[in-house]
Motif scaffolding. Structure first.
Motif, PDB file in Angstrom:
ATOM      1  N   LEU A  11       0.979  -1.070  -0.041  1.00 49.56           N
ATOM      2  CA  LEU A  11      -0.086   0.163   0.031  1.00 49.56           C
ATOM      3  C   LEU A  11       0.833   1.078   0.105  1.00 49.56           C
ATOM      4  O   LEU A  11       0.765   2.095  -0.817  1.00 49.56           O
ATOM      5  CB  LEU A  11      -1.016  -0.043   1.063  1.00 49.56           C
ATOM      6  CG  LEU A  11      -1.834   1.361   1.516  1.00 49.56           C
ATOM      7  CD1 LEU A  11      -2.881   1.591   0.294  1.00 49.56           C
ATOM      8  CD2 LEU A  11      -2.510   1.136   2.908  1.00 49.56           C
ATOM      9  N   TRP A  12       1.972   1.161   0.738  1.00 45.74           N
ATOM     10  CA  TRP A  12       2.960   2.504   1.102  1.00 45.74           C
ATOM     11  C   TRP A  12       3.491   2.542  -0.395  1.00 45.74           C
ATOM     12  O   TRP A  12       3.819   3.709  -0.654  1.00 45.74           O
ATOM     13  CB  TRP A  12       3.673   2.226   2.186  1.00 45.74           C
ATOM     14  CG  TRP A  12       3.417   3.082   3.295  1.00 45.74           C
ATOM     15  CD1 TRP A  12       4.265   4.475   3.562  1.00 45.74           C
ATOM     16  CD2 TRP A  12       2.423   3.171   4.251  1.00 45.74           C
ATOM     17  NE1 TRP A  12       3.525   4.876   4.680  1.00 45.74           N
ATOM     18  CE2 TRP A  12       2.423   4.276   5.267  1.00 45.74           C
ATOM     19  CE3 TRP A  12       1.143   2.118   4.166  1.00 45.74           C
ATOM     20  CZ2 TRP A  12       1.630   4.090   6.057  1.00 45.74           C
ATOM     21  CZ3 TRP A  12       0.205   2.403   5.195  1.00 45.74           C
ATOM     22  CH2 TRP A  12       0.410   3.397   6.090  1.00 45.74           C
TER      23      TRP A  12
ATOM     24  N   THR B 187       2.111   1.997  -2.925  1.00 51.29           N
ATOM     25  CA  THR B 187       1.460   2.767  -4.161  1.00 51.29           C
ATOM     26  C   THR B 187       1.475   4.369  -3.783  1.00 51.29           C
ATOM     27  O   THR B 187       1.080   5.150  -4.945  1.00 51.29           O
ATOM     28  CB  THR B 187       0.097   2.096  -4.044  1.00 51.29           C
ATOM     29  OG1 THR B 187       0.188   0.910  -4.192  1.00 51.29           O
ATOM     30  CG2 THR B 187      -0.812   2.561  -5.313  1.00 51.29           C
ATOM     31  N   LEU B 188       1.670   4.838  -2.688  1.00 52.20           N
ATOM     32  CA  LEU B 188       1.380   5.818  -2.283  1.00 52.20           C
ATOM     33  C   LEU B 188       2.423   6.961  -2.698  1.00 52.20           C
ATOM     34  O   LEU B 188       2.105   8.312  -2.836  1.00 52.20           O
ATOM     35  CB  LEU B 188       1.184   6.215  -0.725  1.00 52.20           C
ATOM     36  CG  LEU B 188      -0.099   5.486   0.066  1.00 52.20           C
ATOM     37  CD1 LEU B 188       0.075   5.622   1.279  1.00 52.20           C
ATOM     38  CD2 LEU B 188      -1.451   5.640  -0.694  1.00 52.20           C
TER      39      LEU B 188
END
Ligand code: ATP
Ligand code: MG
Lengths: 246, 303
Positions: B100-101, B103-104
């Motif tokens: 997730l990170w 992607t950020l």
């Protein structure tokens, strides 16, 4: 574009997390469907189904699912805030609207599953009851859901703890539902309450869904559409400004 | 040198409690800068204002030339943050958090490699809630480093870690610095700040009371060095003439020499050679940051 990829990824992660939750899928999908079947069975004996069953029951169900979603959005965000997850996300490029929208999308995905199951289950109980324009009705459900959920955005943005989120949200939303015209016509309300009812997006949501279910076109409910869109825009803008990370 | 962080007259209160009071300092590019102080001193508050996670009441902050209060994307892409008390979704798995990170941020390092470096590779499928405190800490360090930041914030980075894990993390921090990055950390472990920090700022009751390299602070506040000397026939008088000596006395047959100045110890050694003293034991005691802290505040950092 950044926001879209954030939203997609976060949504996928949150759906997986949600399904790992004990009771997660059961509580939001299975129980409403069962409730729907039980209610439908209860009214089945009548030769001519009353208006409430033939038209308003599906709308009633939609509204309650959406309100359930608003309340659970408020609660989830409050839990995330209390436990410091939001604070950790604040130090990343994630936008608060993306975080809120993620939970909306997750809820809408589950709502769609619930509705689809209900449609399948309902076929056995209502003879010839599906709406003449199902796609139009489905789009209406999306618009109403998103618009009502944006009210949840504000609530979720400011309510400090999960303990307050649920009761405050319930009182507010269920009072608005009770005067939305779903149970008795708005014109039977006292003058002052009529004003409140007409200002409430839930009333317009009920109006639009009822119309679409019986085959009306969108144009004949343009006021409702306008109110719902305006509500969405205003609530999103406000919640972005008042969003509290901790 | 360019300043990566510039803080001037920072102030933050919670109700009637002033947590940070008129704090000013700068962090230079490529250094490891440590904020040290006891519990409740205001370290986290200061750091989170600099990160843009909290909003200061007064004062100005510049991070990489920008105001962190605006949640600027450009800034967030260039910094890495590990918060002292952070949580993730209870049921998120380790690899999902890293993914997730990833992607950020627009530019990232290899997440799997990072997990391996931090000893979390075999925990990649574990849910956050099932990690131990130290493993959570390491995951947060991984998340702080995922975007290959120019500036890393580490708030109590080794709290809850065992000594071995602590050493691994220290090595990682030194490697971050070797790659030319800047590190801003807080700690209340003196050993940690002595090992890692190029400069430290001492904070107590929300006020910054000292700032400098460890050597500077020691020279400024605890310049005394002590030499313990055991010898066959030792007399204190012989040493009383050497430069910088403040005290020369015999306790339990051991000569205690206290003196000031960098040359004090070599003066003692020269004196020993000159007088052909047969030394059986020789020890020196250097003051450390712990002593500086005690001197500055009148109490140990652990109280
Ligand atoms: N959100 C908050 N609300 C109210 N008071 C707070 C809040 N955060 C910190 N404080 C208070 O401000 C003071 C400074 O706290 P801070 O967390 O900055 O200290 P610290 O130096 O990081 O301590 P520690 O070593 O325990 O992490 C403390 O007295 C603390 O109780
Ligand atoms: Mg702290």
């Amino acid at each position: 574009m950044r926001h879209v990829s954030h939203l997609t990824k976060l949504t996928w992660v949150e759906i997986k997390i949600f399904l790992r939750e004990p009771m997660g899928a059961i509580g939001t999908v299975l129980i409403p469907v069962i409730l729907f079947i039980v209610l439908a069975r209860f009214f089945r004996g009548e030769t001519r189904a009353p208006r409430f069953v033939s038209v308003d029951l599906p709308i009633f169900v939609v509204i309650f699912i959406v309100i359930g979603a608003v309340l659970s959005l408020t609660t989830i965000i409050a839990i995330y805030r209390e436990s410091g997850i939001l604070k950790r996300l604040k130090a990343t490029p994630l936008s608060p609207l993306v975080i809120l929208s993620t939970h909306v999308v997750v809820k809408l995905a589950l709502t769609s599953v619930t509705l689809a199951l209900m449609a399948v289950a309902g076929r056995r109980f209502y003879a010839g009851s599906p709406p003449p324009a199902p796609l139009s009705f489905f789009l209406g459900v999306i618009l109403v859901s998103v618009s009502l959920l944006s009210m949840g955005f504000i609530l979720a943005s400011v309510v400090r703890t999960a303990r307050f989120a649920q009761p405050i949200g319930s009182i507010l939303l269920y009072s608005l539902v009770s005067i939305s015209g779903l149970f008795f016509p708005v014109r039977d309300l006292p003058q002052g309450w009529q004003v409140v009812a007409l200002a409430s997006p839930i009333t317009h949501g009920v109006d639009l869904l009822r119309g679409l279910w019986t085959g009306d076109g969108w144009a004949s409910h343009w006021i409702a559409v306008l109110v719902l869109l305006a509500n969405l825009a205003i609530c999103s803008a406000i919640s972005k400004r008042v969003f509290r990370w901790e | 040198m360019t300043s990566v962080i510039l803080v001037s007259n920072l102030k933050k209160s919670y109700g009637s409690l002033t947590a940070v009071d008129d704090v000013s300092f700068s962090v230079e590019e490529g250094e490891i800068f440590g904020l040290i102080g006891p519990n409740g001193a205001g370290k986290t508050t200061t750091m989170e204002c600099v990160e843009g996670v909290r909003t200061p009441d007064a004062g100005s902050i510049q991070v990489l030339g920008r105001d962190p209060g605006t949640r600027s994307i450009h800034l967030q892409n260039r910094i890495g943050v590990q918060l002292q008390e952070a949580q993730l979704q209870k049921r998120i798995k380790v690899w999902e958090a890293v993914d997730l990170w990833t992607t950020l941020f627009p530019k990232t390092v290899d997440g799997e490699k990072l997990l391996e470096e931090l000893g979390l590779a075999e925990k990649r499928n574990t849910r956050f809630m099932n990690l131990s405190g130290g493993q959570k800490q390491r995951l947060f360090i991984a998340l702080a480093l995922i975007n290959d930041p120019e500036l890393v914030f580490l708030d109590e980075l080794t709290t809850g870690l065992d000594p071995q894990a602590r050493r691994t993390i220290w090595e990682m921090v030194l490697r971050i610095k070797e790659r030319g990055k800047t590190v801003f950390l807080t700690t209340h472990l003196m050993e940690e700040s002595e090992r890692l920090c190029d400069r430290v700022a001492v904070i107590e009751h929300g006020r910054l009371i000292e700032l400098g390299t460890a050597d500077e602070l020691i020279a400024r506040h605890c310049p005394e060095r002590t030499v313990f000397l055991s010898a066959a026939d030792v007399s204190a008088e012989v040493f009383s003439g050497i430069p910088g000596v403040a005290k020369a006395e015999i306790k339990d047959g051991v000569l205690h020499l206290v003196g000031v100045g960098a040359g004090f110890v070599s003066s003692v050694i020269e004196c020993i050679a000159e007088h052909r003293i047969r030394v059986t034991d020789f020890q020196t005691e250097m003051p450390n940051l712990e002593d500086v802290f005690l001197k500055l505040t009148g109490h140990s950092i652990r109280d």
